[in-house]
Each structure stands twice: as C-alpha cells, then as structure tokens.
Write a protein that holds these residues in place. Structure first.
Motif, mmCIF file in Angstrom:
data_model
loop_
_atom_site.group_PDB
_atom_site.id
_atom_site.type_symbol
_atom_site.label_atom_id
_atom_site.label_comp_id
_atom_site.label_asym_id
_atom_site.label_seq_id
_atom_site.Cartn_x
_atom_site.Cartn_y
_atom_site.Cartn_z
ATOM 1 N N ASN A 208 0.812 -1.219 0.000
ATOM 2 C CA ASN A 208 0.000 0.000 0.000
ATOM 3 C C ASN A 208 0.844 1.268 0.000
ATOM 4 O O ASN A 208 0.312 2.367 -0.140
ATOM 5 N N ASP A 209 2.142 1.108 0.190
ATOM 6 C CA ASP A 209 3.053 2.256 0.216
ATOM 7 C C ASP A 209 3.603 2.455 -1.197
ATOM 8 O O ASP A 209 4.382 1.641 -1.693
ATOM 9 N N VAL A 215 8.462 -5.411 -3.117
ATOM 10 C CA VAL A 215 9.444 -6.490 -3.038
ATOM 11 C C VAL A 215 8.987 -7.456 -1.943
ATOM 12 O O VAL A 215 8.553 -7.030 -0.872
ATOM 13 N N ILE A 216 9.084 -8.742 -2.221
ATOM 14 C CA ILE A 216 8.787 -9.766 -1.219
ATOM 15 C C ILE A 216 10.111 -10.271 -0.646
ATOM 16 O O ILE A 216 11.034 -10.598 -1.396
ATOM 17 N N ILE A 217 10.192 -10.321 0.673
ATOM 18 C CA ILE A 217 11.370 -10.880 1.342
ATOM 19 C C ILE A 217 10.894 -12.032 2.215
ATOM 20 O O ILE A 217 9.951 -11.879 3.002
ATOM 21 N N ARG A 218 11.566 -13.173 2.069
ATOM 22 C CA ARG A 218 11.251 -14.337 2.903
ATOM 23 C C ARG A 218 12.496 -14.756 3.671
ATOM 24 O O ARG A 218 13.614 -14.690 3.161
ATOM 25 N N VAL A 219 12.283 -15.196 4.901
ATOM 26 C CA VAL A 219 13.365 -15.750 5.716
ATOM 27 C C VAL A 219 12.954 -17.143 6.147
ATOM 28 O O VAL A 219 11.950 -17.309 6.852
ATOM 29 N N ASN A 220 13.708 -18.137 5.692
ATOM 30 C CA ASN A 220 13.393 -19.546 5.974
ATOM 31 C C ASN A 220 11.927 -19.861 5.669
ATOM 32 O O ASN A 220 11.230 -20.506 6.465
ATOM 33 N N GLY A 221 11.488 -19.380 4.526
ATOM 34 C CA GLY A 221 10.143 -19.687 4.042
ATOM 35 C C GLY A 221 9.049 -18.799 4.590
ATOM 36 O O GLY A 221 7.903 -18.866 4.123
ATOM 37 N N GLU A 222 9.360 -17.962 5.564
ATOM 38 C CA GLU A 222 8.344 -17.102 6.185
ATOM 39 C C GLU A 222 8.443 -15.688 5.630
ATOM 40 O O GLU A 222 9.510 -15.059 5.673
#
Length: 533
Positions: A208-209, A215-222
């Motif tokens: 919404n910004d 950009v999507i950021i995932r850490v260990n699948g989360e």
C-alpha cells in the motif's frame, strides 16, 4: 629533487582479514546484501539460514533480479567495484557485498546468471587469499545447493545467489555439536533479523506504500511483514515539512521531516496494536531514510537524551541520493552527519513543538496511571489526622453557601467571610486528605472543607506529586508525613488568616507550587511498575 612513484600493494591476508572488522552487525550485513538485490530490480528475495548437526551455518540469499554475466560478476566481487549506472541505487560504494559477507564468513560465493543461461560462480576464500594473494575463484559448476536455491526463486530466468559458508562469527563457538544452545542462539539471531528487515525495507514490503516498488522478502520460508515505526493508522502527525538544501552549482535537493506522536499505552485500540508499535524508550527518535530505505533508526543525533517523557515521539527524515555528499553517508549506509545549521534547525525549530506536545501527552497518561496507583494510599493519613483532629483544634468554619463556597471563618484574629472549596468524601473516611485531578493555576494543594472537616486537596497532576509522591506510595510513613505537612499548612492558614492576609496566603501557595514544580524538573520519571498496587 627526484620524486619516485612507488607501488605498495597491501598484504592480501592482512588486508582481507582487516576488512572483516569494519563494524558490521549481522542485521546490517544481511540488509546490505538485500540492498544489492533490490538494486538489481528483484521482486523476490529469499533467505535461507540453516545449521547442520555439526553446528555449521550456511546463509544463502537468492533473488530474481537482473543477474550478472562473467564481466558483471567479476566487477561485483571486486573490492571498490565500478559505480552503478543508477545513482539512486541502494548499493553505493562497491564494498558492501564483500565486507558485509566476510564480516561473518570466511568464504563468500556469488552464483549468478543474466537470463536462461548457465550460471557462473565467483568465490572469495580467505584461506586461498592468504596462500595465493588476490585471486578470485571462478567456476562454471556452481555450488549445487546454491544453484537449486536460484532455480527455486528464479526458474529459467535471471537471478543471483549470495552464499556464506565457513560462517565463524554469527554465534558463539558452542562445543557440543547438534546441541540446542547453538540452535537457540541461531533462532534468536534469525528472529532479530526478521524484525530488522521489516523495519529497514518497510516501504518496499508494504504493497500500500507507493513510495517504493513492491518487493517480497522471505526468511526460511516465512514472509517478512512490514513494520511501520510511525504507526500512521493510529498516531497523530504533528509536523510535516520539506526543506531545500543547496548541493552545488546552483542545484538544490529536498529532504522531508515528519513528526508523529503515538498513542499512550492505554489508548491503543488493542493489545496486538500496542505490541506491534514496539512502544518504549528505545524506539523514540528520528528514523532516517535514504531512497526509501531506512539507514538509521531511533536516534536523536545527539540533540537530546532518550528520556521516558519523549517515548511517544517518532520522526521521519527522508532524502534521496542527491544529498549523500551533503549528509556524509558512510560506506555501510548506516548513519549520516549533519552540518551545524541544519542540526540546529531540526532541534530548535522543527522539533520544539512536537517534543512539547509528546511530553504533555506522556505526562497526562502517567499522571492518570499514577492516580489509579494512588487509590487508597492516603487512607492511613486520613485515619491518623482524624484521630488527632480534636486535639489540634484550629479555626471554626461555618459554611453558609455550599454552592459558592462562601463561609464564615472565626479564628484568633476575628471573624471573616472567605470562599473555600466545599466538597464531599469520594470514599469512606476521605475527610482530611483528598487527591484530585487538578487545581486552579496547577497549584499543588489548597485548603478545603470536606463534609464539615478542615481538609487539604492535593493535585495529582502536579509534577511534585508525580515525581515525589508516586515513587513513595508504598512507603506509608513517608506519604503520611507529606500529607500531614500539607494538611497542617492548610489548617494553619485558616487559623491565622484575616481579610488583609487572605490574598497573601493564596499567592504563597501558588508560589510554593511554582518553586516545587521547578525543583523536581530533573528528578527521574517514576517507574510505575515498581509502585505497589
């Protein structure tokens, strides 16, 4: 005089080992790698941080960005690589990838491809550098797990993987392989990283910004969810200003300042919203953004110390790459330096009103909380004074009009008409000492008549009550002593007052209240959690 140009190349081992100690923390190091992914126009950045049964840690950061061919890969792995064509890029000095990675690992590999072509791998191995000098290892057979990670994130298209192995500085050297202590330490580091990425890349993570691309950021699948430090849905914006700065050759650039006051703890719409706000002393301050990426958080830049009464105030400071030189951005992009004029402008002009308002709201909340805490703590004073009231005596007061407070007062100086506060006990036995929310002119105390008894009303909104009474509420003798003193002053006033001195007594109470307000300014804020319920 002859001048000779002498080449003095640095010792490879000492140089590369020395560059490990540039002050990176794990969170800022990983954020620097993510910067490069965003600079490469990635839409997905996937982090895998894993540990095997022997406590060997592997950090793999894959993206679906533009990727690099052989020449680009070698340039990216060069210390002090060529400038990017886009000056607004989050990657800036050509050092972050290498210094951030080797701050925690002894072997850095980058696997990349510019499209649906075979990937290449380039590696800095600190042991190899020590033995062979500045020799970058290139391979057309990348690490199998890194290649698999790349194919998961960017199947059949361009992308890059940054791989840390031989990680020796992330957690302590736990001697028991496979033990829970090492895994717990790593889990804690990963949790802290998620929070950091949520804050640093908030504008990229929030769909919404519109100030930054998604950009999507995932850490260990989360998936990492954005964290808005300003809690804009529930906070009040109390300052919004754009300022022009000269950048040379007649050019100017803008930076933005916005101040937000968060709700008090009890005013948040839910416990979840309160927890999400991370409300506290450590999170107050200025949040500095370069190109929509947070580079420094919760700092007052030396303008103020972090005091509890400022904990509701958070300030946004946003600028573009055009002001990098003006603000002296360091190579880690982790802090800025302001010239004196701008520093003073922010402190003395922009922040003055927001700080005052945040301070007032905080104190209102604390005083409200203090009043709740104070309930019942004056009971012993009322009992003690009640047991001595007959012996003490004093002036005789005849209330003639309870609505106006007009009364007839008889003391050693004669009989006079006087206006007093006339009230009733708010609870059984509260006949002599009555805490109230406010008094005229913010006086600390005033004489009153409560259900026919000579009494003192004490202002719980006065700073003296907040900083002296509240920390001692659990100390019964101390509270009784202060209550008895104020009650005694009021009874003495009624016993000695006359028509000619009435105004002087009133002025004396206001002046005492003013002096006490000033004297307690530098006393610490009470920790209400330590006040017995």
């Amino acid at each position: 005089m002859a001048v000779e140009s002498v080449e003095t190349p640095p010792d490879p081992e000492r140089m590369i080992e020395g560059l490990r100690d540039t002050g990176y923390k794990f969170n800022t190091a990983v954020a620097d790698i993510v910067d490069n992914s965003i600079a490469a126009r990635a839409t997905l950045v996937d982090l895998q941080i894993l540990m095997d049964l022997r406590n060997n840690i592997r950090v793999s950061i894959a993206d679906d960005g533009e990727g690099m061919d052989r020449e680009g890969l070698i340039n990216a792995m060069t210390y002090g690589s060529r400038r990017r064509s886009d000056p607004s890029s989050l990657g800036k000095f050509g050092l972050g990838l290498k210094t951030a990675s080797t701050a925690f690992s002894r072997r850095l590999s980058v696997v990349s491809r510019p499209g649906d072509v075979p990937a290449l791998e380039a590696t800095w191995d600190l042991k190899h550098v020590a033995e062979q000098g500045w020799k970058l290892l290139l391979s057309d057979e990348p690490d199998a797990e890194a290649l698999e990670h790349l194919n998961e994130v960017a199947p059949h298209k361009s992308g890059t993987v940054v791989l840390w192995t031989d990680v020796d500085r992330l957690i302590k050297d736990y001697r028991m392989p496979g033990g829970s202590a090492a895994q717990n330490a790593l889990n804690k580091a990963i949790g802290g990283l998620r929070s950091h990425l949520a804050m640093v890349f908030q504008r990229f993570l929030d769909s919404n910004d519109k100030r930054a691309r998604d950009v999507i950021i995932r850490v260990n699948g989360e998936k990492v969810l954005p964290w808005d430090p300003f809690c804009t849905e529930v906070s009040d914006k109390v300052g919004d200003h754009e300022q022009k700065v000269e950048i040379g050759e007649g050019k100017e650039a803008n930076f933005a300042l916005r101040a937000y006051i968060l709700p008090r703890k009890e005013e948040f719409p839910s416990d979840a919203a309160l927890k999400q706000s991370r409300l506290g002393n450590d999170t107050q301050g200025i949040y500095i953004y370069r190109e929509n990426r947070l580079i420094q958080e919760a700092t007052w830049l030396g303008m103020y110390s972090k005091e509890p009464h400022g904990s509701l105030l958070r300030v946004e400071f946003s600028f573009t790459h055009e002001l990098d030189e003006v603000f002296d951005i360091d190579f880690k992009k982790s802090q800025i330096s302001l010239n004196e004029d701008l520093w003073l402008y922010i402190r003395d002009r922009f922040l003055t009103a927001p700080r005052r308002e945040a301070n007032n709201r905080y104190r209102q909340g604390k005083r409200s909380e203090a009043r709740k805490k104070a309930s019942g703590y004056h009971d012993s004073s009322n009992r003690n004074i009640g047991s001595k009231e007959g012996e003490i005596g004093g002036a005789n007061v005849d209330v003639q009009n309870p609505n106006t407070g007009m009364s007839q007062l008889t003391n050693r100086n004669g009989t006079f008409r006087i206006k007093l506060k006339i009230g009733h006990a708010q609870k059984p036995g509260e006949l002599f000492v009555q805490p109230v929310d406010q008094l005229d002119d913010n006086a600390l105390f005033e004489p009153a008549i409560i259900d026919g008894h000579k009494a003192v009303r004490i202002n719980t909104s006065h700073p003296y009550y907040h900083k002296v009474y509240v920390p001692n509420l659990a100390q019964g003798v101390t509270v009784q002593g202060m209550d008895s003193l104020l009650w005694g002053l009021c009874v003495a006033e009624l016993s000695t007052i006359s028509d000619s001195t009435a105004q002087h007594f009133e002025e004396m109470r206001f002046e005492v209240s003013r002096i006490l307000r000033k004297l307690v300014e530098d006393l610490p804020e009470p920790d209400l959690e330590d006040v017995a319920a």
